[in-house]
Motif scaffolding. Sequence first.
Motif, mmCIF file in Angstrom:
data_model
loop_
_atom_site.group_PDB
_atom_site.id
_atom_site.type_symbol
_atom_site.label_atom_id
_atom_site.label_comp_id
_atom_site.label_asym_id
_atom_site.label_seq_id
_atom_site.Cartn_x
_atom_site.Cartn_y
_atom_site.Cartn_z
ATOM 1 N N TYR A 159 0.834 -1.209 0.000
ATOM 2 C CA TYR A 159 0.000 0.000 0.000
ATOM 3 C C TYR A 159 0.865 1.254 0.000
ATOM 4 O O TYR A 159 2.071 1.204 0.304
ATOM 5 C CB TYR A 159 -0.907 0.024 1.240
ATOM 6 N N GLU A 165 -5.432 3.028 0.912
ATOM 7 C CA GLU A 165 -4.850 1.711 0.638
ATOM 8 C C GLU A 165 -4.262 1.082 1.902
ATOM 9 O O GLU A 165 -4.279 -0.142 2.052
ATOM 10 C CB GLU A 165 -3.736 1.844 -0.415
ATOM 11 N N ALA A 169 -5.246 -2.580 2.929
ATOM 12 C CA ALA A 169 -4.236 -3.642 2.848
ATOM 13 C C ALA A 169 -4.095 -4.361 4.183
ATOM 14 O O ALA A 169 -3.971 -5.599 4.221
ATOM 15 C CB ALA A 169 -2.894 -3.044 2.420
ATOM 16 N N VAL A 194 -4.507 -1.452 -3.820
ATOM 17 C CA VAL A 194 -3.682 -2.402 -3.079
ATOM 18 C C VAL A 194 -3.090 -3.413 -4.070
ATOM 19 O O VAL A 194 -3.802 -3.938 -4.939
ATOM 20 C CB VAL A 194 -4.520 -3.130 -2.002
#
Length: 209
Positions: A159, A165, A169, A194
């Motif tokens: 990420y 993200e 993640a 991700v």
Amino acid sequence: MSVFSGMSRPMKAAGVALVGVAIIAAVIGGISALSGGNGSNEAGPSGTATQPGTSGGTSAPPATSSTATPPSTSTPASPTPPVSTTPAPGQPTPGQPGQPGQPGDQQAGNKWVTVRVFNNSTIKGLADRAAEDFRGGGWTINEVSNYSQGVIPTTTAFYRPGTDEEAAAKQLAQEFGIKAEPRFPGIESASPGVIVIVTKEYQSGHKGS
């Protein structure tokens, strides 16, 4: 025959005077008898007898105030209706999983972040199997391919730090028993989302709770 016959003139005059006196006395006595003596029973203006210390007429009733205080018409305060704790139709119920501010909602919200899956092993179709596992967990997969730019030690979700993200993640890694790390220099400039690089030790199936 007169009672004064045979009397001398002087005697007649004296007798007449006595009779006159007697008449006057009788008249005075009669008047006194009619007057009632001390006047305690004198008639009042209405012709009724009055007693000492009272007025001649009928006593008037005590004066009363012409302004009567009206009864209180104030309406008692209405009781406060109970506060309903049931939300209106269409409103979220506090404490219900998946509602804003709840952990379940945060986890569900992370899954809008797209995920790309790359195979970094010699096992054919490993990335496809991993992608199907992720889809089964509610994740959105927008690319499945191979990664041949180096050897990755273990299956990892990468990420960009400080973006959505990162949370996505870490959640995906927890659900499937893999690692979550910031992107390394070789993939820093890759498209948003991700990036999961799958290695040979990946075991298919939903790992997390």
